[in-house]
Write a protein that holds these residues in place. Structure first.
Motif, PDB file in Angstrom:
ATOM      1  N   ASN A 102       0.830  -1.203   0.000  1.00 14.87           N
ATOM      2  CA  ASN A 102       0.000   0.000   0.000  1.00 14.87           C
ATOM      3  C   ASN A 102       0.866   1.255   0.000  1.00 14.87           C
ATOM      4  O   ASN A 102       0.559   2.229  -0.690  1.00 14.87           O
ATOM      5  CB  ASN A 102      -0.958   0.005   1.187  1.00 14.87           C
ATOM      6  N   VAL A 103       1.954   1.222   0.739  1.00  8.20           N
ATOM      7  CA  VAL A 103       2.890   2.357   0.741  1.00  8.20           C
ATOM      8  C   VAL A 103       3.502   2.514  -0.647  1.00  8.20           C
ATOM      9  O   VAL A 103       3.613   3.632  -1.164  1.00  8.20           O
ATOM     10  CB  VAL A 103       3.984   2.167   1.821  1.00  8.20           C
ATOM     11  N   THR A 104       3.883   1.412  -1.266  1.00  2.00           N
ATOM     12  CA  THR A 104       4.450   1.473  -2.618  1.00  2.00           C
ATOM     13  C   THR A 104       3.445   2.067  -3.599  1.00  2.00           C
ATOM     14  O   THR A 104       3.803   2.910  -4.427  1.00  2.00           O
ATOM     15  CB  THR A 104       4.879   0.070  -3.092  1.00  2.00           C
ATOM     16  N   LEU A 105       2.193   1.631  -3.529  1.00  2.00           N
ATOM     17  CA  LEU A 105       1.172   2.188  -4.415  1.00  2.00           C
ATOM     18  C   LEU A 105       1.021   3.691  -4.196  1.00  2.00           C
ATOM     19  O   LEU A 105       0.866   4.456  -5.150  1.00  2.00           O
ATOM     20  CB  LEU A 105      -0.171   1.476  -4.201  1.00  2.00           C
ATOM     21  N   GLU A 106       1.068   4.119  -2.946  1.00  2.00           N
ATOM     22  CA  GLU A 106       0.978   5.546  -2.661  1.00  2.00           C
ATOM     23  C   GLU A 106       2.186   6.294  -3.222  1.00  2.00           C
ATOM     24  O   GLU A 106       2.034   7.382  -3.789  1.00  2.00           O
ATOM     25  CB  GLU A 106       0.836   5.770  -1.156  1.00  2.00           C
ATOM     26  N   LEU A 107       3.374   5.719  -3.121  1.00  2.00           N
ATOM     27  CA  LEU A 107       4.569   6.340  -3.696  1.00  2.00           C
ATOM     28  C   LEU A 107       4.466   6.409  -5.226  1.00  2.00           C
ATOM     29  O   LEU A 107       4.828   7.417  -5.825  1.00  2.00           O
ATOM     30  CB  LEU A 107       5.830   5.574  -3.300  1.00  2.00           C
ATOM     31  N   LEU A 108       3.967   5.340  -5.833  1.00  2.00           N
ATOM     32  CA  LEU A 108       3.806   5.337  -7.288  1.00  2.00           C
ATOM     33  C   LEU A 108       2.844   6.420  -7.746  1.00  2.00           C
ATOM     34  O   LEU A 108       3.040   7.022  -8.798  1.00  2.00           O
ATOM     35  CB  LEU A 108       3.311   3.968  -7.771  1.00  2.00           C
ATOM     36  N   SER A 109       1.802   6.663  -6.963  1.00  2.00           N
ATOM     37  CA  SER A 109       0.804   7.663  -7.356  1.00  2.00           C
ATOM     38  C   SER A 109       1.403   9.072  -7.387  1.00  2.00           C
ATOM     39  O   SER A 109       0.848   9.960  -8.025  1.00  2.00           O
ATOM     40  CB  SER A 109      -0.406   7.616  -6.423  1.00  2.00           C
ATOM     41  N   LEU A 110       2.527   9.260  -6.721  1.00  2.00           N
ATOM     42  CA  LEU A 110       3.186  10.568  -6.692  1.00  2.00           C
ATOM     43  C   LEU A 110       4.206  10.731  -7.824  1.00  2.00           C
ATOM     44  O   LEU A 110       4.671  11.837  -8.076  1.00  2.00           O
ATOM     45  CB  LEU A 110       3.890  10.773  -5.346  1.00  2.00           C
ATOM     46  N   LYS A 111       4.549   9.659  -8.480  1.00  2.00           N
ATOM     47  CA  LYS A 111       5.568   9.704  -9.530  1.00  2.00           C
ATOM     48  C   LYS A 111       4.989  10.248 -10.827  1.00  2.00           C
ATOM     49  O   LYS A 111       3.806  10.106 -11.112  1.00  2.00           O
ATOM     50  CB  LYS A 111       6.126   8.302  -9.786  1.00  2.00           C
ATOM     51  N   LYS A 112       5.866  10.825 -11.634  1.00  2.00           N
ATOM     52  CA  LYS A 112       5.480  11.305 -12.957  1.00  2.00           C
ATOM     53  C   LYS A 112       5.288  10.107 -13.877  1.00  2.00           C
ATOM     54  O   LYS A 112       6.024   9.117 -13.791  1.00  2.00           O
ATOM     55  CB  LYS A 112       6.545  12.231 -13.519  1.00  2.00           C
ATOM     56  N   THR A 113       4.312  10.216 -14.765  1.00  2.00           N
ATOM     57  CA  THR A 113       3.986   9.120 -15.675  1.00  2.00           C
ATOM     58  C   THR A 113       5.214   8.647 -16.435  1.00  2.00           C
ATOM     59  O   THR A 113       5.477   7.443 -16.520  1.00  2.00           O
ATOM     60  CB  THR A 113       2.875   9.548 -16.649  1.00  2.00           C
ATOM     61  N   GLU A 114       5.996   9.560 -16.983  1.00  2.00           N
ATOM     62  CA  GLU A 114       7.154   9.161 -17.797  1.00  2.00           C
ATOM     63  C   GLU A 114       8.226   8.447 -16.978  1.00  2.00           C
ATOM     64  O   GLU A 114       9.028   7.690 -17.523  1.00  2.00           O
ATOM     65  CB  GLU A 114       7.751  10.356 -18.549  1.00  2.00           C
ATOM     66  N   GLU A 115       8.233   8.644 -15.665  1.00  2.00           N
ATOM     67  CA  GLU A 115       9.195   7.948 -14.801  1.00  2.00           C
ATOM     68  C   GLU A 115       8.763   6.514 -14.513  1.00  2.00           C
ATOM     69  O   GLU A 115       9.596   5.618 -14.439  1.00  2.00           O
ATOM     70  CB  GLU A 115       9.339   8.670 -13.458  1.00  2.00           C
TER      71      GLU A 115
END
Length: 167
Positions: free
Chosen positions: A20-33
């Motif tokens: 769940n923490v990983t999913l939250e971190l992913l949601s903050l990343k830029k699409t191209e990253e």
């Protein structure tokens, strides 16, 4: 080694907070990253770890959204009128979305194979959506998918391990 759904459920329960923490971190990343990482990890997991027929949780627990194109295609294959197909298999929710009306899916065989596999709905073709450009932006949906789908779980777990190594 064959996939074991019971073992996966135990592993999932032990590691769900981290994912769940990983999913939250992913949601903050830029699409191209994140897209190249998602695509590679998605391919790796499906090529090496997961055979969907070992599980079929998606068909057993998550009714897909059905589009008009899906209805037209499947009703033709089943040699039914669109109206009879809708009456027999489809339900509309409060938001106007259409779904198969029962879970597990009525088209799921006892061996986890799909009776209409080549004509299955687009949502079934795309599940677990882990290689889609918008994947990381759908946090609530992704938490449900990761808790239901071993492939999605292992994809996010792999990305979690990659993120931890990058820190």
């Amino acid at each position: 080694m064959a996939f074991d759904l019971d073992s996966w459920n135990q592993i999932k329960n032990e590691r769900s907070q981290n994912l769940n923490v990983t999913l939250e971190l992913l949601s903050l990343k830029k699409t191209e990253e994140i897209i190249p990482v998602l695509h590679k990890t998605h391919a790796d997991v499906f090529n090496n770890n997961i055979q969907c027929l070992d599980c079929a949780n998606c068909c057993k627990n998550a009714p897909p959204i059905i589009t008009n194109a899906d209805i037209n295609r499947i009703s033709k294959v089943l040699k039914m009128t669109k109206k009879n197909f809708i009456r027999s298999y489809v339900i509309e929710d409060i938001n106007g979305d259409l779904f198969f009306k029962s879970v597990p899916c009525l088209f799921l065989n006892s061996n986890n194979a799909c009776q209409i596999y080549s004509d299955r709905p687009a949502a079934c073709r795309q599940y677990p959506h882990t290689d889609e450009p918008e994947f990381h932006k759908r946090l609530a949906l992704n938490k449900k998918i990761v808790s239901n789908c071993p492939a999605a779980f292992y994809i996010i777990e792999s990305i979690s391990n990659q993120l931890n190594h990058d820190i």
